[in-house]
Write a protein that holds these residues in place. Sequence first.
Motif, PDB file in Angstrom:
ATOM      1  N   MET A 147       0.837  -1.202   0.000  1.00  0.00           N
ATOM      2  CA  MET A 147       0.000   0.000   0.000  1.00  0.00           C
ATOM      3  C   MET A 147       0.873   1.255   0.000  1.00  0.00           C
ATOM      4  SD  MET A 147      -3.100  -0.872  -0.215  1.00  0.00           S
ATOM      5  CE  MET A 147      -4.610  -1.511   0.511  1.00  0.00           C
ATOM      6  N   ILE A 148       0.535   2.138  -0.840  1.00  0.00           N
ATOM      7  CA  ILE A 148       1.280   3.382  -0.955  1.00  0.00           C
ATOM      8  C   ILE A 148       0.298   4.542  -0.842  1.00  0.00           C
ATOM      9  CG2 ILE A 148       2.887   4.713  -2.371  1.00  0.00           C
ATOM     10  CD1 ILE A 148       3.448   2.102  -3.904  1.00  0.00           C
ATOM     11  N   VAL A 149       0.737   5.573  -0.172  1.00  0.00           N
ATOM     12  CA  VAL A 149      -0.147   6.732  -0.027  1.00  0.00           C
ATOM     13  C   VAL A 149      -0.190   7.510  -1.335  1.00  0.00           C
ATOM     14  CG1 VAL A 149      -0.523   8.905   1.188  1.00  0.00           C
ATOM     15  CG2 VAL A 149       0.310   6.910   2.444  1.00  0.00           C
ATOM     16  N   CYS A 150      -1.374   7.704  -1.802  1.00  0.00           N
ATOM     17  CA  CYS A 150      -1.561   8.428  -3.060  1.00  0.00           C
ATOM     18  C   CYS A 150      -1.169   9.893  -2.878  1.00  0.00           C
ATOM     19  CB  CYS A 150      -3.012   8.301  -3.505  1.00  0.00           C
ATOM     20  SG  CYS A 150      -3.412   9.323  -4.924  1.00  0.00           S
ATOM     21  N   ASP A 151      -0.448  10.402  -3.839  1.00  0.00           N
ATOM     22  CA  ASP A 151      -0.016  11.794  -3.754  1.00  0.00           C
ATOM     23  C   ASP A 151      -1.167  12.758  -3.972  1.00  0.00           C
ATOM     24  OD1 ASP A 151       2.626  11.487  -3.097  1.00  0.00           O
ATOM     25  OD2 ASP A 151       3.261  11.177  -5.144  1.00  0.00           O
ATOM     26  N   LEU A 152      -2.218  12.280  -4.565  1.00  0.00           N
ATOM     27  CA  LEU A 152      -3.318  13.181  -4.897  1.00  0.00           C
ATOM     28  C   LEU A 152      -4.406  13.188  -3.829  1.00  0.00           C
ATOM     29  CD1 LEU A 152      -3.686  12.741  -8.753  1.00  0.00           C
ATOM     30  CD2 LEU A 152      -2.581  14.565  -7.485  1.00  0.00           C
ATOM     31  N   CYS A 153      -4.870  11.981  -3.465  1.00  0.00           N
ATOM     32  CA  CYS A 153      -5.981  11.953  -2.514  1.00  0.00           C
ATOM     33  C   CYS A 153      -5.509  11.645  -1.092  1.00  0.00           C
ATOM     34  CB  CYS A 153      -7.029  10.935  -2.962  1.00  0.00           C
ATOM     35  SG  CYS A 153      -6.419   9.241  -2.993  1.00  0.00           S
ATOM     36  N   GLY A 154      -4.252  11.246  -0.951  1.00  0.00           N
ATOM     37  CA  GLY A 154      -3.705  11.043   0.382  1.00  0.00           C
ATOM     38  C   GLY A 154      -4.146   9.756   1.044  1.00  0.00           C
ATOM     39  N   GLN A 155      -4.789   8.892   0.277  1.00  0.00           N
ATOM     40  CA  GLN A 155      -5.225   7.633   0.862  1.00  0.00           C
ATOM     41  C   GLN A 155      -4.254   6.522   0.469  1.00  0.00           C
ATOM     42  OE1 GLN A 155      -9.390   6.738   0.260  1.00  0.00           O
ATOM     43  NE2 GLN A 155      -9.865   8.907  -0.023  1.00  0.00           N
ATOM     44  N   ALA A 156      -4.104   5.570   1.390  1.00  0.00           N
ATOM     45  CA  ALA A 156      -3.229   4.445   1.118  1.00  0.00           C
ATOM     46  C   ALA A 156      -3.945   3.468   0.203  1.00  0.00           C
ATOM     47  CB  ALA A 156      -2.827   3.772   2.416  1.00  0.00           C
ATOM     48  N   LYS A 157      -3.449   3.386  -1.008  1.00  0.00           N
ATOM     49  CA  LYS A 157      -4.075   2.498  -1.990  1.00  0.00           C
ATOM     50  C   LYS A 157      -2.998   1.821  -2.814  1.00  0.00           C
ATOM     51  CE  LYS A 157      -8.341   5.137  -2.427  1.00  0.00           C
ATOM     52  NZ  LYS A 157      -9.284   5.770  -3.364  1.00  0.00           N
ATOM     53  N   GLU A 158      -3.467   0.995  -3.720  1.00  0.00           N
ATOM     54  CA  GLU A 158      -2.536   0.368  -4.641  1.00  0.00           C
ATOM     55  C   GLU A 158      -2.143   1.398  -5.699  1.00  0.00           C
ATOM     56  OE1 GLU A 158      -1.434  -2.794  -4.584  1.00  0.00           O
ATOM     57  OE2 GLU A 158      -2.540  -3.373  -2.804  1.00  0.00           O
ATOM     58  N   CYS A 159      -1.163   2.183  -5.363  1.00  0.00           N
ATOM     59  CA  CYS A 159      -0.837   3.290  -6.242  1.00  0.00           C
ATOM     60  C   CYS A 159       0.112   2.850  -7.343  1.00  0.00           C
ATOM     61  CB  CYS A 159      -0.210   4.443  -5.448  1.00  0.00           C
ATOM     62  SG  CYS A 159      -1.385   5.210  -4.343  1.00  0.00           S
ATOM     63  N   LEU A 160       0.011   3.586  -8.413  1.00  0.00           N
ATOM     64  CA  LEU A 160       0.917   3.352  -9.526  1.00  0.00           C
ATOM     65  C   LEU A 160       1.932   4.472  -9.547  1.00  0.00           C
ATOM     66  CD1 LEU A 160      -1.918   2.712 -12.109  1.00  0.00           C
ATOM     67  CD2 LEU A 160      -0.593   0.956 -10.948  1.00  0.00           C
ATOM     68  N   GLN A 161       3.137   4.124  -9.958  1.00  0.00           N
ATOM     69  CA  GLN A 161       4.155   5.155 -10.052  1.00  0.00           C
ATOM     70  C   GLN A 161       4.054   5.812 -11.424  1.00  0.00           C
ATOM     71  OE1 GLN A 161       8.417   4.182  -9.615  1.00  0.00           O
ATOM     72  NE2 GLN A 161       8.122   4.649  -7.475  1.00  0.00           N
ATOM     73  N   LYS A 162       3.749   7.075 -11.413  1.00  0.00           N
ATOM     74  CA  LYS A 162       3.598   7.799 -12.666  1.00  0.00           C
ATOM     75  C   LYS A 162       4.608   8.922 -12.722  1.00  0.00           C
ATOM     76  CE  LYS A 162      -0.008   5.471 -13.995  1.00  0.00           C
ATOM     77  NZ  LYS A 162       0.013   4.585 -15.164  1.00  0.00           N
ATOM     78  N   GLU A 163       5.156   9.103 -13.923  1.00  0.00           N
ATOM     79  CA  GLU A 163       6.104  10.190 -14.084  1.00  0.00           C
ATOM     80  C   GLU A 163       5.443  11.317 -14.860  1.00  0.00           C
ATOM     81  OE1 GLU A 163       9.985   9.157 -15.609  1.00  0.00           O
ATOM     82  OE2 GLU A 163      10.183  11.170 -16.440  1.00  0.00           O
ATOM     83  N   ILE A 164       5.396  12.470 -14.231  1.00  0.00           N
ATOM     84  CA  ILE A 164       4.795  13.636 -14.873  1.00  0.00           C
ATOM     85  C   ILE A 164       5.793  14.773 -14.803  1.00  0.00           C
ATOM     86  CG2 ILE A 164       2.869  15.253 -14.890  1.00  0.00           C
ATOM     87  CD1 ILE A 164       1.240  13.112 -13.376  1.00  0.00           C
ATOM     88  N   GLU A 165       6.131  15.285 -15.952  1.00  0.00           N
ATOM     89  CA  GLU A 165       7.071  16.404 -16.035  1.00  0.00           C
ATOM     90  C   GLU A 165       8.341  16.125 -15.258  1.00  0.00           C
ATOM     91  OE1 GLU A 165       4.825  19.744 -14.735  1.00  0.00           O
ATOM     92  OE2 GLU A 165       3.947  20.084 -16.701  1.00  0.00           O
ATOM     93  N   GLY A 166       8.829  14.929 -15.380  1.00  0.00           N
ATOM     94  CA  GLY A 166      10.116  14.585 -14.795  1.00  0.00           C
ATOM     95  C   GLY A 166      10.052  14.230 -13.316  1.00  0.00           C
ATOM     96  N   LYS A 167       8.864  14.311 -12.732  1.00  0.00           N
ATOM     97  CA  LYS A 167       8.741  13.944 -11.325  1.00  0.00           C
ATOM     98  C   LYS A 167       7.893  12.685 -11.199  1.00  0.00           C
ATOM     99  CE  LYS A 167       9.053  18.661  -9.572  1.00  0.00           C
ATOM    100  NZ  LYS A 167       8.298  19.746  -8.913  1.00  0.00           N
ATOM    101  N   GLU A 168       8.222  11.899 -10.212  1.00  0.00           N
ATOM    102  CA  GLU A 168       7.462  10.683 -10.011  1.00  0.00           C
ATOM    103  C   GLU A 168       6.394  10.899  -8.952  1.00  0.00           C
ATOM    104  OE1 GLU A 168      10.145   7.525  -9.159  1.00  0.00           O
ATOM    105  OE2 GLU A 168      10.558   7.152 -11.264  1.00  0.00           O
TER     106      GLU A 168
END
Length: 82
Positions: free
Chosen positions: A1-22
Amino acid sequence: MIVCDLCGQAKECLQKEIEGKEYDICPECWNPLAEKLTGKGRVKKEREMVFLPSVAPEPKPEEPKPVPGEPPKIWGGLGRPQ
Ligand SMILES: [Zn+2]
Protein backbone atom coordinates in the motif's frame (compact mmCIF):
# COMPACT_ATOMS: atom_id res chain seq x y z
CA MET A 1 0.00 0.00 0.00
CA ILE A 2 1.28 3.38 -0.96
CA VAL A 3 -0.15 6.73 -0.03
CA CYS A 4 -1.56 8.43 -3.06
CA ASP A 5 -0.02 11.79 -3.75
CA LEU A 6 -3.32 13.18 -4.90
CA CYS A 7 -5.98 11.95 -2.51
CA GLY A 8 -3.71 11.04 0.38
CA GLN A 9 -5.22 7.63 0.86
CA ALA A 10 -3.23 4.45 1.12
CA LYS A 11 -4.08 2.50 -1.99
CA GLU A 12 -2.54 0.37 -4.64
CA CYS A 13 -0.84 3.29 -6.24
CA LEU A 14 0.92 3.35 -9.53
CA GLN A 15 4.15 5.16 -10.05
CA LYS A 16 3.60 7.80 -12.67
CA GLU A 17 6.10 10.19 -14.08
CA ILE A 18 4.79 13.64 -14.87
CA GLU A 19 7.07 16.40 -16.04
CA GLY A 20 10.12 14.58 -14.79
CA LYS A 21 8.74 13.94 -11.33
CA GLU A 22 7.46 10.68 -10.01
CA TYR A 23 4.13 10.49 -8.29
CA ASP A 24 2.34 7.70 -6.55
CA ILE A 25 -1.17 7.89 -7.88
CA CYS A 26 -3.99 5.49 -7.27
CA PRO A 27 -6.09 4.34 -10.22
CA GLU A 28 -9.07 6.35 -9.05
CA CYS A 29 -7.02 9.50 -9.24
CA TRP A 30 -5.01 8.48 -12.25
CA ASN A 31 -7.85 7.63 -14.58
CA PRO A 32 -9.47 11.09 -14.72
CA LEU A 33 -6.02 12.61 -14.79
CA ALA A 34 -4.99 10.41 -17.68
CA GLU A 35 -8.13 11.42 -19.54
CA LYS A 36 -7.27 15.04 -19.06
CA LEU A 37 -3.75 14.45 -20.20
CA THR A 38 -4.73 12.45 -23.23
CA GLY A 39 -3.75 14.25 -26.35
CA LYS A 40 -1.78 16.83 -24.45
CA GLY A 41 1.82 17.22 -23.62
CA ARG A 42 4.69 16.72 -25.92
CA VAL A 43 6.52 13.69 -27.06
CA LYS A 44 9.80 13.28 -25.36
CA LYS A 45 12.79 13.34 -27.54
CA GLU A 46 15.20 10.57 -26.87
CA ARG A 47 18.16 12.82 -26.44
CA GLU A 48 16.39 14.55 -23.57
CA MET A 49 16.13 11.33 -21.63
CA VAL A 50 19.06 11.65 -19.34
CA PHE A 51 19.02 8.21 -17.86
CA LEU A 52 19.71 6.58 -21.20
CA PRO A 53 23.30 6.30 -22.22
CA SER A 54 23.90 7.94 -25.53
CA VAL A 55 23.75 5.27 -28.12
CA ALA A 56 26.50 5.91 -30.58
CA PRO A 57 26.97 3.55 -33.46
CA GLU A 58 30.06 1.54 -32.86
CA PRO A 59 32.71 1.98 -35.47
CA LYS A 60 33.04 -1.13 -37.49
CA PRO A 61 36.43 -2.77 -37.26
CA GLU A 62 38.20 -2.43 -40.54
CA GLU A 63 38.95 -5.65 -42.26
CA PRO A 64 42.61 -6.18 -42.97
CA LYS A 65 43.07 -5.64 -46.64
CA PRO A 66 45.44 -7.85 -48.58
CA VAL A 67 48.67 -6.02 -49.10
CA PRO A 68 49.12 -5.21 -52.75
CA GLY A 69 52.55 -5.93 -54.11
CA GLU A 70 54.28 -9.18 -54.57
CA PRO A 71 52.41 -11.82 -56.42
CA PRO A 72 52.21 -15.11 -54.63
CA LYS A 73 55.30 -17.17 -55.21
CA ILE A 74 54.78 -20.59 -56.55
CA TRP A 75 57.38 -23.11 -55.64
CA GLY A 76 57.44 -26.21 -57.59
CA GLY A 77 59.46 -28.34 -59.92
CA LEU A 78 62.36 -26.03 -60.41
CA GLY A 79 65.27 -25.30 -58.16
CA ARG A 80 64.77 -27.90 -55.52
CA PRO A 81 67.24 -27.60 -52.72
CA GLN A 82 69.62 -30.54 -52.74
ZN1 LIG B 1 -5.63 8.88 -5.14
